[in-house]
Scaffold this motif. Structure first.
Motif, mmCIF file in Angstrom:
data_model
loop_
_atom_site.group_PDB
_atom_site.id
_atom_site.type_symbol
_atom_site.label_atom_id
_atom_site.label_comp_id
_atom_site.label_asym_id
_atom_site.label_seq_id
_atom_site.Cartn_x
_atom_site.Cartn_y
_atom_site.Cartn_z
ATOM 1 N N ILE A 27 0.844 -1.436 -0.142
ATOM 2 C CA ILE A 27 0.019 0.190 -0.040
ATOM 3 C C ILE A 27 0.769 1.166 0.088
ATOM 4 N N HIS A 53 -0.210 4.555 -1.312
ATOM 5 C CA HIS A 53 -1.287 4.315 -2.478
ATOM 6 C C HIS A 53 -2.443 5.273 -2.596
ATOM 7 N N THR A 79 -9.259 -0.986 1.159
ATOM 8 C CA THR A 79 -8.789 -1.422 -0.002
ATOM 9 C C THR A 79 -10.089 -2.076 -0.650
#
Length: 119
Positions: A27, A53, A79
């Motif tokens: 991430i 991210h 996510t």
């Protein structure tokens, strides 16, 4: 850049790339991490937010006070396959010995793993 304060805490740049994984998925990745080492505590890596991210962080209402660093503001990680509550945080008002860490983000918890490569 490396600072040592009176409690033996060290903040220093990491000469390698640091990767953060949440439930096995990367991430965040940066070559601009700072490392905070404190006696008796786990080493923490701090990232510029732009190296995380995009769109996985959701602001949390959680805030906690940390000696020296000030008030921590938390993020939840979201996510496509998993959510994690309060697994990322930053110190918007860090000052003094900790000023270098202001607005940099760190991660923690059982679902977070860290890998340092190269160097």
């Amino acid at each position: 850049m490396s600072t040592l304060n009176t409690q033996g805490r060290t903040i220093s740049p990491v000469s390698s790339r640091v990767h953060i994984f949440f439930d096995g998925d990367e991430i965040a990745s940066t070559s601009k991490a700072l490392k905070l080492e404190q006696p008796g505590r786990e080493t923490r890596y701090y990232f510029p937010i732009e190296d995380v991210h995009p769109s996985i962080l959701e602001a949390s209402d959680t805030k906690r006070q940390e000696d020296g660093l000030g008030e921590a503001h938390y993020y939840n990680i979201k996510t496509l396959t998993a959510d994690g509550e309060d697994l990322a945080w930053y110190y918007p008002y860090a000052e003094g010995d900790y000023a270098e860490l202001r607005d940099l983000i760190t991660f923690g918890g059982d679902r977070i793993s860290i890998q340092v490569t190269g160097g």
